[in-house]
Design an enzyme around this catalytic site. Structure first.
Site, short mmCIF file in Angstrom:
data_model
loop_
_atom_site.label_atom_id
_atom_site.label_comp_id
_atom_site.label_asym_id
_atom_site.label_seq_id
_atom_site.Cartn_x
_atom_site.Cartn_y
_atom_site.Cartn_z
N HIS A 1 0.85 -1.18 0.00
CA HIS A 1 0.00 0.00 0.00
C HIS A 1 0.89 1.24 0.00
O HIS A 1 1.93 1.24 0.65
CB HIS A 1 -0.90 0.01 1.25
CG HIS A 1 -2.07 0.94 1.12
ND1 HIS A 1 -1.97 2.28 1.36
CD2 HIS A 1 -3.34 0.70 0.74
CE1 HIS A 1 -3.16 2.84 1.15
NE2 HIS A 1 -4.00 1.91 0.77
N GLU B 1 -7.89 -5.00 0.17
CA GLU B 1 -8.47 -5.75 -0.93
C GLU B 1 -8.40 -7.27 -0.72
O GLU B 1 -9.22 -8.01 -1.27
CB GLU B 1 -7.77 -5.39 -2.25
CG GLU B 1 -7.85 -3.92 -2.60
CD GLU B 1 -9.21 -3.47 -3.09
OE1 GLU B 1 -10.22 -3.90 -2.50
OE2 GLU B 1 -9.26 -2.70 -4.05
N1 ACO Z 1 3.77 -7.81 -4.44
C1 ACO Z 1 5.09 -7.87 -4.74
N2 ACO Z 1 5.89 -6.79 -4.70
C2 ACO Z 1 5.36 -5.62 -4.37
C3 ACO Z 1 4.00 -5.49 -4.05
C4 ACO Z 1 3.19 -6.65 -4.09
N3 ACO Z 1 1.89 -6.61 -3.81
N4 ACO Z 1 3.73 -4.21 -3.75
C5 ACO Z 1 4.88 -3.55 -3.90
N5 ACO Z 1 5.85 -4.39 -4.26
C6 ACO Z 1 7.26 -4.06 -4.54
C7 ACO Z 1 7.32 -3.31 -5.84
O1 ACO Z 1 7.54 -4.20 -6.92
C8 ACO Z 1 8.46 -2.37 -5.64
O2 ACO Z 1 9.64 -3.04 -5.92
P1 ACO Z 1 10.78 -2.37 -6.84
O3 ACO Z 1 11.20 -1.16 -6.05
O4 ACO Z 1 11.80 -3.42 -7.00
O5 ACO Z 1 10.09 -2.00 -8.14
C9 ACO Z 1 8.45 -2.09 -4.15
O6 ACO Z 1 7.70 -3.14 -3.53
C10 ACO Z 1 7.78 -0.78 -3.79
O7 ACO Z 1 6.56 -0.72 -4.40
P2 ACO Z 1 6.00 0.59 -5.04
O8 ACO Z 1 5.59 0.30 -6.45
O9 ACO Z 1 6.90 1.74 -4.80
O10 ACO Z 1 4.72 0.80 -4.17
P3 ACO Z 1 3.63 1.86 -4.49
O11 ACO Z 1 3.39 2.63 -3.26
O12 ACO Z 1 3.93 2.65 -5.71
O13 ACO Z 1 2.40 0.93 -4.88
C11 ACO Z 1 0.61 -0.56 -4.67
C12 ACO Z 1 1.42 0.53 -3.98
C13 ACO Z 1 0.21 -0.11 -6.06
C14 ACO Z 1 -0.67 -0.79 -3.85
C15 ACO Z 1 1.44 -1.86 -4.75
O14 ACO Z 1 1.79 -2.28 -3.45
C16 ACO Z 1 0.72 -2.97 -5.50
O15 ACO Z 1 0.77 -3.00 -6.73
N6 ACO Z 1 0.04 -3.90 -4.76
C17 ACO Z 1 -0.72 -4.95 -5.42
C18 ACO Z 1 -2.05 -4.41 -5.95
C19 ACO Z 1 -3.04 -4.15 -4.84
O16 ACO Z 1 -3.24 -4.94 -3.94
N7 ACO Z 1 -3.73 -2.98 -4.95
C20 ACO Z 1 -4.75 -2.55 -3.98
C21 ACO Z 1 -4.24 -1.44 -3.10
S1 ACO Z 1 -5.40 -1.01 -1.82
C22 ACO Z 1 -6.46 0.09 -2.53
O17 ACO Z 1 -6.13 0.84 -3.42
C23 ACO Z 1 -7.85 0.17 -2.05
#
Ligand code: ACO
Length: 376
Positions: free
Chosen positions: A254, A308
């Protein structure tokens, strides 16, 4: 050198009195009320009052708001005509995007008002239920005035009154999802309102943002993931394979929360009241393995379960099909969207950030063979 922040992380765009997301401590507060205080005690209608007016209602105000929402449940003729003209195979979320737009029929000028917001909040469930039933070849189910906003939604979808456990779980879900700080869909909505455009245009934009799997589009993918894992014994192999392939696990991570998402904890606690025991066991195993792997591989990212993940399990448990998960999220979030539209319009300034240009330097000549006229 201009400082930039990819994804606007940590950028504070203004003041808000609506909701506080405490990402480091895992807190969510709606107008001063801890989400843990209201999640299982407040009705969705009273949370609508809290968000739109800033205070919980008195008993008389509560009854009045229920009545005003109830009186708006029917779909106006023009939106019904658009609904009936939609191709039946359209995913409900795409249908809803068109239907929200159709609701904005010119009768909703800027600035947004509470009454406009109540139209949005009251009609979204009716539109969804009627569209989904039509696309499944089923006749519409008329709203029932004796049922609450949320129970009536379940009724209009299925044609049967939900059990008290289902109704309570869905009501908790609606309260939990009603608002959540400056998330992507709320930002999209506020950008549109800030141009002095109307509430339904803004809600349509917000829905577009909500659709994406990085935001509200994740829970159906969580259900798909649980199906793909199949059994607790296979969880480790599946999660490792996904992470080895550098794919993201839906329902984890998140932007704001660097610890447990409080909404996920509440939904996890109530899931046993509605979910199938086998599904619950599987979801628990997959969550444990996913968290272990995420923490082992990426300790610095602090990735936890987000709302979620357990939304998927709870919404499955109350009998919703997975193509209705994100539309149902949208139906709950109409309250927060309205509150933010009102707040934005009350002290408006165009939202218009800047971007650092890193393209080719100025001074290039336009190719002669493409020129409409001779040299300037
Ligand atoms: N699974 C695996 N790796 C992850 C996940 C995940 N769920 N979430 C983040 N990471 C990794 C990313 O790949 C990134 O790695 P990198 O730096 O090597 O590229 C690192 O952790 C940091 O992630 P960011 O992309 O900087 O996180 P950001 O804050 O931009 O994104 C997000 C947050 C979009 C929610 C992300 O965690 C994600 O895609 N999660 C899965 C989708 C999801 O569950 N979405 C619902 C969110 S809740 C809502 O909106 C109501």
């Amino acid at each position: 050198m201009i400082a930039t922040t990819k994804g606007l992380e940590h950028i504070v765009m203004g003041d808000s009195t609506i909701s506080l997301v405490a990402g480091e401590t895992g807190g969510l507060v709606l107008r001063g009320f801890d989400i843990k205080e209201v999640a299982r005690r407040a009705s969705y209608e009273d949370i609508v009052h809290l968000l739109l007016y800033g205070e919980p209602p008195t008993a008389a105000q509560s009854a009045d708001l229920r009545q005003r929402l109830l009186a708006r449940r029917a779909i106006p003729g023009p939106a019904a005509a658009v609904l009936d003209a939609l191709p039946p195979g359209l995913p409900p979320l795409d249908a809803l995007r068109t239907l929200l737009s159709a609701l904005g029929d010119g009768a909703y000028p800027y600035p947004p008002t509470v009454e406009q917001g109540l139209d949005l909040i009251a009609r979204t469930p009716t539109l969804l239920a009627r569209y989904v039933r039509r696309s499944r070849g089923l006749p519409p189910v008329a709203p029932r005035p004796d049922l609450s906003h949320v129970a009536n939604y379940a009724w209009m979808l299925s044609g049967s009154v939900p059990t008290s456990a289902q109704s309570d779980a869905l009501e908790t879900y609606f309260v939990l999802l009603a608002d959540h700080g400056m998330n992507a869909s709320t930002l999209a909505l506020r950008v549109v309102i800030s141009t002095e455009s109307d509430l339904f245009s803004a809600a349509t934009a917000a829905l577009g943002a909500l659709k994406g799997p990085a935001h509200g589009g994740a829970p159906s993918r969580v259900s798909d993931m649980l199906d793909a894992v199949g059994s607790s014994e296979r969880a480790e192999e599946y999660i490792r394979r996904e992470l080895d392939a550098r794919r993201r696990l839906y329902g984890f991570g998140h932007r704001a929360y660097k610890t447990d998402d409080p909404r996920a904890l509440i939904l996890r606690d109530l899931a046993p009241e509605v979910a199938e025991p086998a599904r619950l066991k599987l979801a628990g195993s997959v969550e444990r393995v996913a968290l272990d792997e995420l923490h082992r591989r990426r300790p610095q990212q602090r990735l936890y379960t987000n709302v979620e993940y357990w939304s998927a399990v709870v919404l499955e448990g109350v009998g919703l099909s997975r193509d209705m998960f994100t539309p149902t999220f949208a139906a709950a979030r109409t309250a927060g969207w309205t509150a933010h539209a009102l707040e934005q319009a009350a002290d408006n300034r165009l939202i218009r950030p800047d971007v650092r240009y890193v393209g080719p330097p100025a001074g290039r000549r336009w190719p002669e063979e493409l020129a409409r006229r001779g040299p300037a």
